[in-house]
Motif scaffolding. Sequence first.
Motif, mmCIF file in Angstrom:
data_model
loop_
_atom_site.group_PDB
_atom_site.id
_atom_site.type_symbol
_atom_site.label_atom_id
_atom_site.label_comp_id
_atom_site.label_asym_id
_atom_site.label_seq_id
_atom_site.Cartn_x
_atom_site.Cartn_y
_atom_site.Cartn_z
ATOM 1 N N VAL A 244 0.861 -1.061 -0.241
ATOM 2 C CA VAL A 244 0.140 0.011 -0.036
ATOM 3 C C VAL A 244 0.952 1.162 0.154
ATOM 4 O O VAL A 244 0.848 2.249 -0.837
ATOM 5 N N ALA A 245 1.962 1.275 1.061
ATOM 6 C CA ALA A 245 2.851 2.388 0.945
ATOM 7 C C ALA A 245 3.571 2.611 -0.536
ATOM 8 O O ALA A 245 3.807 3.798 -0.877
ATOM 9 N N VAL A 246 4.123 1.436 -0.993
ATOM 10 C CA VAL A 246 4.816 1.755 -2.362
ATOM 11 C C VAL A 246 3.794 2.311 -3.418
ATOM 12 O O VAL A 246 4.001 3.305 -4.178
ATOM 13 N N SER A 247 2.360 1.737 -3.375
ATOM 14 C CA SER A 247 1.562 2.317 -4.524
ATOM 15 C C SER A 247 1.259 3.740 -4.145
ATOM 16 O O SER A 247 1.080 4.435 -5.163
ATOM 17 N N ILE A 248 0.763 4.105 -2.830
ATOM 18 C CA ILE A 248 0.381 5.405 -2.731
ATOM 19 C C ILE A 248 1.677 6.297 -3.208
ATOM 20 O O ILE A 248 1.294 7.455 -3.862
ATOM 21 N N CYS A 249 2.873 6.077 -2.807
ATOM 22 C CA CYS A 249 3.998 6.894 -3.146
ATOM 23 C C CYS A 249 4.174 6.918 -4.748
ATOM 24 O O CYS A 249 4.517 8.146 -5.201
ATOM 25 N N LEU A 250 4.164 6.002 -5.342
ATOM 26 C CA LEU A 250 3.993 6.016 -7.040
ATOM 27 C C LEU A 250 2.904 7.001 -7.357
ATOM 28 O O LEU A 250 3.153 7.631 -8.440
#
Length: 122
Positions: free
Chosen positions: A22-28
Amino acid sequence: MSHTYGNAGPVAGKPPVAGWDVAVSICLLVCSLLGCVAVAVAGFFVLAFADYCPPESCHPDRAVSWLGVGVAVSALTVVGGVVGVTVSVIRRKRAWPVAVVVAVVCVIGCGGGIVSEFASLW
Protein backbone atom coordinates in the motif's frame (compact mmCIF):
# COMPACT_ATOMS: atom_id res chain seq x y z
CA MET A 1 -18.78 -14.82 29.71
CA SER A 2 -15.79 -13.48 27.77
CA HIS A 3 -15.76 -10.60 25.37
CA THR A 4 -13.19 -9.90 22.67
CA TYR A 5 -12.22 -6.26 22.36
CA GLY A 6 -9.92 -4.59 19.89
CA ASN A 7 -8.42 -6.34 16.90
CA ALA A 8 -9.79 -9.83 16.55
CA GLY A 9 -7.14 -10.69 13.93
CA PRO A 10 -7.39 -11.24 10.19
CA VAL A 11 -10.62 -12.47 8.68
CA ALA A 12 -10.55 -16.19 8.01
CA GLY A 13 -9.81 -16.95 4.38
CA LYS A 14 -8.38 -13.54 3.46
CA PRO A 15 -4.68 -12.76 3.77
CA PRO A 16 -3.75 -9.54 5.54
CA VAL A 17 -3.08 -6.40 3.54
CA ALA A 18 0.64 -5.87 2.97
CA GLY A 19 1.54 -2.48 4.40
CA TRP A 20 4.59 -2.06 2.19
CA ASP A 21 2.47 -2.74 -0.90
CA VAL A 22 0.00 0.00 0.00
CA ALA A 23 2.82 2.41 0.89
CA VAL A 24 4.70 1.81 -2.39
CA SER A 25 1.49 2.16 -4.40
CA ILE A 26 0.52 5.42 -2.72
CA CYS A 27 4.02 6.86 -3.16
CA LEU A 28 4.05 5.99 -6.87
CA LEU A 29 0.59 7.48 -7.43
CA VAL A 30 1.47 10.68 -5.56
CA CYS A 31 4.74 11.01 -7.51
CA SER A 32 2.82 10.49 -10.76
CA LEU A 33 0.32 13.18 -9.85
CA LEU A 34 3.02 15.64 -8.79
CA GLY A 35 4.93 14.90 -11.99
CA CYS A 36 1.83 15.72 -14.07
CA VAL A 37 1.38 19.00 -12.21
CA ALA A 38 5.07 19.88 -12.63
CA VAL A 39 4.96 19.20 -16.38
CA ALA A 40 1.80 21.28 -16.78
CA VAL A 41 3.36 24.22 -14.91
CA ALA A 42 6.65 23.91 -16.78
CA GLY A 43 4.81 23.75 -20.10
CA PHE A 44 2.86 26.85 -19.22
CA PHE A 45 6.04 28.77 -18.41
CA VAL A 46 7.77 27.55 -21.57
CA LEU A 47 4.84 28.78 -23.60
CA ALA A 48 4.53 32.07 -21.72
CA PHE A 49 8.20 32.98 -21.91
CA ALA A 50 9.21 31.65 -25.31
CA ASP A 51 11.70 34.26 -26.54
CA TYR A 52 11.84 33.39 -30.18
CA CYS A 53 9.05 31.86 -32.20
CA PRO A 54 9.70 31.79 -35.96
CA PRO A 55 6.45 32.55 -37.81
CA GLU A 56 6.98 29.76 -40.37
CA SER A 57 7.13 26.95 -37.83
CA CYS A 58 5.67 28.39 -34.62
CA HIS A 59 2.22 27.10 -33.68
CA PRO A 60 1.28 28.15 -30.13
CA ASP A 61 -2.22 26.72 -30.41
CA ARG A 62 -0.80 23.35 -31.42
CA ALA A 63 1.70 23.53 -28.56
CA VAL A 64 -1.07 24.09 -26.01
CA SER A 65 -3.13 21.30 -27.54
CA TRP A 66 -0.32 18.75 -27.41
CA LEU A 67 0.61 19.64 -23.87
CA GLY A 68 -3.04 19.47 -22.83
CA VAL A 69 -3.50 16.06 -24.44
CA GLY A 70 -0.39 14.66 -22.75
CA VAL A 71 -1.32 15.97 -19.32
CA ALA A 72 -4.98 14.94 -19.72
CA VAL A 73 -4.05 11.37 -20.67
CA SER A 74 -1.70 11.22 -17.71
CA ALA A 75 -4.28 12.67 -15.32
CA LEU A 76 -6.93 10.19 -16.44
CA THR A 77 -4.38 7.42 -15.98
CA VAL A 78 -3.74 8.56 -12.40
CA VAL A 79 -7.49 8.55 -11.67
CA GLY A 80 -7.78 5.07 -13.15
CA GLY A 81 -4.73 4.00 -11.18
CA VAL A 82 -6.25 5.17 -7.91
CA VAL A 83 -9.33 3.07 -8.69
CA GLY A 84 -7.19 0.09 -9.72
CA VAL A 85 -5.00 0.25 -6.63
CA THR A 86 -8.05 0.58 -4.38
CA VAL A 87 -9.71 -2.45 -5.97
CA SER A 88 -6.48 -4.45 -5.72
CA VAL A 89 -6.08 -3.64 -2.03
CA ILE A 90 -9.73 -4.50 -1.30
CA ARG A 91 -9.31 -7.82 -3.09
CA ARG A 92 -6.06 -8.42 -1.19
CA LYS A 93 -4.01 -8.58 -4.39
CA ARG A 94 -0.69 -6.89 -5.05
CA ALA A 95 -1.29 -3.24 -5.95
CA TRP A 96 2.21 -2.01 -6.76
CA PRO A 97 2.23 -3.35 -10.36
CA VAL A 98 -0.83 -1.19 -11.11
CA ALA A 99 0.94 1.84 -9.66
CA VAL A 100 4.09 1.12 -11.68
CA VAL A 101 2.07 0.95 -14.91
CA VAL A 102 0.40 4.26 -14.00
CA ALA A 103 3.78 5.89 -13.36
CA VAL A 104 5.19 4.63 -16.68
CA VAL A 105 2.14 5.84 -18.64
CA CYS A 106 2.37 9.23 -16.90
CA VAL A 107 6.04 9.59 -17.83
CA ILE A 108 5.27 8.69 -21.44
CA GLY A 109 2.18 10.93 -21.65
CA CYS A 110 3.71 13.97 -20.00
CA GLY A 111 7.02 13.49 -21.78
CA GLY A 112 5.25 13.26 -25.12
CA GLY A 113 3.21 16.36 -24.32
CA ILE A 114 6.18 18.52 -23.37
CA VAL A 115 8.31 17.29 -26.31
CA SER A 116 5.45 17.99 -28.71
CA GLU A 117 5.06 21.44 -27.21
CA PHE A 118 8.74 22.20 -27.83
CA ALA A 119 8.45 20.86 -31.38
CA SER A 120 5.44 23.09 -32.06
CA LEU A 121 7.21 26.20 -30.81
CA TRP A 122 10.49 25.83 -32.71
